[in-house]
Design a protein around this motif. Structure first.
Motif, PDB file in Angstrom:
ATOM      1  N   THR A 155       0.824  -1.211   0.000  1.00  0.00           N
ATOM      2  CA  THR A 155       0.000   0.000   0.000  1.00  0.00           C
ATOM      3  C   THR A 155       0.862   1.266   0.000  1.00  0.00           C
ATOM      4  OG1 THR A 155      -0.194  -0.176   2.401  1.00  0.00           O
ATOM      5  CG2 THR A 155      -2.016  -1.044   1.090  1.00  0.00           C
ATOM      6  N   GLU A 156       1.964   1.251   0.738  1.00  0.00           N
ATOM      7  CA  GLU A 156       2.870   2.403   0.750  1.00  0.00           C
ATOM      8  C   GLU A 156       3.576   2.558  -0.597  1.00  0.00           C
ATOM      9  OE1 GLU A 156       5.451   2.827   4.268  1.00  0.00           O
ATOM     10  OE2 GLU A 156       4.264   1.182   5.113  1.00  0.00           O
ATOM     11  N   PHE A 157       3.978   1.452  -1.179  1.00  0.00           N
ATOM     12  CA  PHE A 157       4.654   1.486  -2.477  1.00  0.00           C
ATOM     13  C   PHE A 157       3.736   2.072  -3.551  1.00  0.00           C
ATOM     14  CE2 PHE A 157       6.120  -0.598  -6.447  1.00  0.00           C
ATOM     15  CZ  PHE A 157       7.387  -0.047  -6.501  1.00  0.00           C
ATOM     16  N   LEU A 158       2.470   1.662  -3.523  1.00  0.00           N
ATOM     17  CA  LEU A 158       1.497   2.167  -4.507  1.00  0.00           C
ATOM     18  C   LEU A 158       1.273   3.671  -4.402  1.00  0.00           C
ATOM     19  CD1 LEU A 158      -1.161  -0.651  -4.445  1.00  0.00           C
ATOM     20  CD2 LEU A 158       0.145   0.096  -6.432  1.00  0.00           C
ATOM     21  N   GLU A 159       1.479   4.231  -3.224  1.00  0.00           N
ATOM     22  CA  GLU A 159       1.285   5.670  -3.014  1.00  0.00           C
ATOM     23  C   GLU A 159       2.370   6.501  -3.695  1.00  0.00           C
ATOM     24  OE1 GLU A 159      -1.079   7.357  -0.961  1.00  0.00           O
ATOM     25  OE2 GLU A 159      -2.194   5.475  -0.896  1.00  0.00           O
ATOM     26  N   LEU A 160       3.531   5.911  -3.933  1.00  0.00           N
ATOM     27  CA  LEU A 160       4.649   6.652  -4.516  1.00  0.00           C
ATOM     28  C   LEU A 160       4.430   6.889  -6.010  1.00  0.00           C
ATOM     29  CD1 LEU A 160       7.579   4.740  -2.797  1.00  0.00           C
ATOM     30  CD2 LEU A 160       6.649   6.974  -2.170  1.00  0.00           C
ATOM     31  N   PRO A 161       4.938   8.006  -6.543  1.00  0.00           N
ATOM     32  CA  PRO A 161       4.795   8.255  -7.981  1.00  0.00           C
ATOM     33  C   PRO A 161       5.667   7.308  -8.801  1.00  0.00           C
ATOM     34  CG  PRO A 161       6.090  10.005  -6.947  1.00  0.00           C
ATOM     35  CD  PRO A 161       5.604   9.101  -5.841  1.00  0.00           C
ATOM     36  N   LEU A 162       5.200   7.026 -10.016  1.00  0.00           N
ATOM     37  CA  LEU A 162       5.982   6.212 -10.937  1.00  0.00           C
ATOM     38  C   LEU A 162       7.269   6.946 -11.314  1.00  0.00           C
ATOM     39  CD1 LEU A 162       3.208   4.958 -13.387  1.00  0.00           C
ATOM     40  CD2 LEU A 162       4.378   3.625 -11.640  1.00  0.00           C
ATOM     41  N   SER A 163       8.321   6.183 -11.514  1.00  0.00           N
ATOM     42  CA  SER A 163       9.575   6.764 -11.962  1.00  0.00           C
ATOM     43  C   SER A 163       9.453   7.166 -13.429  1.00  0.00           C
ATOM     44  CB  SER A 163      10.712   5.756 -11.791  1.00  0.00           C
ATOM     45  OG  SER A 163      11.931   6.322 -12.217  1.00  0.00           O
ATOM     46  N   THR A 164      10.189   8.171 -13.802  1.00  0.00           N
ATOM     47  CA  THR A 164      10.228   8.645 -15.182  1.00  0.00           C
ATOM     48  C   THR A 164      11.693   8.782 -15.593  1.00  0.00           C
ATOM     49  OG1 THR A 164      10.321  10.973 -14.539  1.00  0.00           O
ATOM     50  CG2 THR A 164       8.104   9.991 -14.839  1.00  0.00           C
ATOM     51  N   PRO A 165      11.963   8.907 -16.885  1.00  0.00           N
ATOM     52  CA  PRO A 165      13.352   9.164 -17.314  1.00  0.00           C
ATOM     53  C   PRO A 165      13.926  10.432 -16.667  1.00  0.00           C
ATOM     54  CG  PRO A 165      12.050   8.459 -19.189  1.00  0.00           C
ATOM     55  CD  PRO A 165      11.085   8.651 -18.036  1.00  0.00           C
ATOM     56  N   VAL A 166      13.088  11.432 -16.454  1.00  0.00           N
ATOM     57  CA  VAL A 166      13.540  12.674 -15.812  1.00  0.00           C
ATOM     58  C   VAL A 166      13.966  12.403 -14.365  1.00  0.00           C
ATOM     59  CG1 VAL A 166      12.789  14.967 -15.025  1.00  0.00           C
ATOM     60  CG2 VAL A 166      12.165  14.162 -17.305  1.00  0.00           C
ATOM     61  N   ALA A 167      13.200  11.573 -13.653  1.00  0.00           N
ATOM     62  CA  ALA A 167      13.542  11.239 -12.265  1.00  0.00           C
ATOM     63  C   ALA A 167      14.856  10.465 -12.201  1.00  0.00           C
ATOM     64  CB  ALA A 167      12.414  10.430 -11.630  1.00  0.00           C
ATOM     65  N   VAL A 168      15.054   9.551 -13.127  1.00  0.00           N
ATOM     66  CA  VAL A 168      16.302   8.773 -13.159  1.00  0.00           C
ATOM     67  C   VAL A 168      17.481   9.699 -13.461  1.00  0.00           C
ATOM     68  CG1 VAL A 168      17.564   6.941 -14.357  1.00  0.00           C
ATOM     69  CG2 VAL A 168      15.149   6.625 -13.773  1.00  0.00           C
ATOM     70  N   ARG A 169      17.332  10.562 -14.453  1.00  0.00           N
ATOM     71  CA  ARG A 169      18.404  11.497 -14.816  1.00  0.00           C
ATOM     72  C   ARG A 169      18.722  12.411 -13.638  1.00  0.00           C
ATOM     73  NH1 ARG A 169      22.287  10.929 -17.741  1.00  0.00           N
ATOM     74  NH2 ARG A 169      23.351  11.733 -15.961  1.00  0.00           N
ATOM     75  N   SER A 170      17.676  12.901 -12.962  1.00  0.00           N
ATOM     76  CA  SER A 170      17.877  13.773 -11.800  1.00  0.00           C
ATOM     77  C   SER A 170      18.655  13.057 -10.701  1.00  0.00           C
ATOM     78  CB  SER A 170      16.506  14.237 -11.283  1.00  0.00           C
ATOM     79  OG  SER A 170      16.660  14.983 -10.115  1.00  0.00           O
ATOM     80  N   ARG A 171      18.292  11.807 -10.458  1.00  0.00           N
ATOM     81  CA  ARG A 171      18.991  11.025  -9.429  1.00  0.00           C
ATOM     82  C   ARG A 171      20.437  10.764  -9.844  1.00  0.00           C
ATOM     83  NH1 ARG A 171      21.823   9.583  -6.377  1.00  0.00           N
ATOM     84  NH2 ARG A 171      21.644   8.037  -4.722  1.00  0.00           N
ATOM     85  N   ALA A 172      20.664  10.495 -11.106  1.00  0.00           N
ATOM     86  CA  ALA A 172      22.029  10.253 -11.603  1.00  0.00           C
ATOM     87  C   ALA A 172      22.878  11.516 -11.456  1.00  0.00           C
ATOM     88  CB  ALA A 172      21.974   9.803 -13.052  1.00  0.00           C
ATOM     89  N   ASP A 173      22.276  12.659 -11.731  1.00  0.00           N
ATOM     90  CA  ASP A 173      23.020  13.924 -11.613  1.00  0.00           C
ATOM     91  C   ASP A 173      23.432  14.211 -10.171  1.00  0.00           C
ATOM     92  OD1 ASP A 173      22.809  14.264 -14.341  1.00  0.00           O
ATOM     93  OD2 ASP A 173      21.161  15.726 -14.231  1.00  0.00           O
ATOM     94  N   ARG A 174      22.620  13.781  -9.213  1.00  0.00           N
ATOM     95  CA  ARG A 174      22.963  13.951  -7.796  1.00  0.00           C
ATOM     96  C   ARG A 174      24.155  13.078  -7.414  1.00  0.00           C
ATOM     97  NH1 ARG A 174      17.753  12.448  -5.049  1.00  0.00           N
ATOM     98  NH2 ARG A 174      19.214  11.391  -3.683  1.00  0.00           N
ATOM     99  N   GLN A 175      24.346  11.972  -8.113  1.00  0.00           N
ATOM    100  CA  GLN A 175      25.404  11.009  -7.818  1.00  0.00           C
ATOM    101  C   GLN A 175      26.774  11.599  -8.125  1.00  0.00           C
ATOM    102  OE1 GLN A 175      24.310   8.050  -6.661  1.00  0.00           O
ATOM    103  NE2 GLN A 175      26.005   6.650  -6.826  1.00  0.00           N
ATOM    104  N   LYS A 176      26.834  12.509  -9.084  1.00  0.00           N
ATOM    105  CA  LYS A 176      28.119  13.050  -9.556  1.00  0.00           C
ATOM    106  C   LYS A 176      28.785  13.937  -8.522  1.00  0.00           C
ATOM    107  CE  LYS A 176      26.814  12.794 -14.353  1.00  0.00           C
ATOM    108  NZ  LYS A 176      26.419  13.485 -15.547  1.00  0.00           N
TER     109      LYS A 176
END
Length: 176
Positions: A155-176
């Motif tokens: 139920t908690e997992f379903l509440e979260l928004p779906l990932s998008t390419p923008v979300a992945v790119r944003s997370r990758a940019d934070r890694q740098k």
């Protein structure tokens, strides 16, 4: 591809198979898998082989040629910033996924979600938690950027928004 890219009779590649479009809707495409040697199987409608409905998410993985599919995969791997899945991680995910065979909503495991802090959560299996009245489903997760394992109630997992390419790119940019 999008449903608007299709027309009846169009042949396309989706996953490891070739398909022929038999109908186009607003958000879906219906197709038959082209895996029979004799073309008589493809006469219709009605068809002697199963028609399969592809939704708009599944159609994102459809291509007009093998070359298009390869080029798109190369472009995506270069641009997405997703770190991928090491061999030992894939082994663990596959083993635990086999153990969750009785789960009734397997489609849930096809979509990554994004936590409030921007972390990408990749669902790969489920388990039953019998500590509550009845039971609840617990989604098993892999966090590819932090190389961590986690669990979250369905139920908690379903509440979260779906990932998008923008979300992945944003997370990758934070890694740098």
């Amino acid at each position: 591809m999008k449903p608007s890219d299709f027309h009846t009779g169009l042949e396309f590649l989706c996953g490891p198979f070739w398909w022929r479009c038999t109908d186009v809707g607003t958000r879906t495409v219906t197709a038959i898998r082209l895996d029979e040697d004799d073309p008589v199987w493809y006469r219709g409608p009605p068809y002697m082989v199963d028609e399969v409905v592809f939704d708009e998410v599944e159609l994102e993985g459809a291509y007009l040629s093998e070359e298009d599919k390869i080029l798109a995969s190369l472009d995506e791997s270069c641009a997405s910033g997703h770190p991928g899945f090491p061999h030992e991680v894939v082994e663990r995910m596959m083993q635990e996924r086999v153990d969750s065979g009785r789960y009734p909503r397997k489609r849930l495991l096809q979509f990554d979600r994004v936590r409030a802090d921007g972390e990408i959560l990749h669902p790969y299996a489920v388990r039953r938690d019998g500590r509550t009245v009845g039971f609840t489903w617990i989604v098993r997760l892999y966090l590819p950027f932090t190389v961590e394992w986690a669990e979250l109630a369905e139920t908690e997992f379903l509440e979260l928004p779906l990932s998008t390419p923008v979300a992945v790119r944003s997370r990758a940019d934070r890694q740098k």
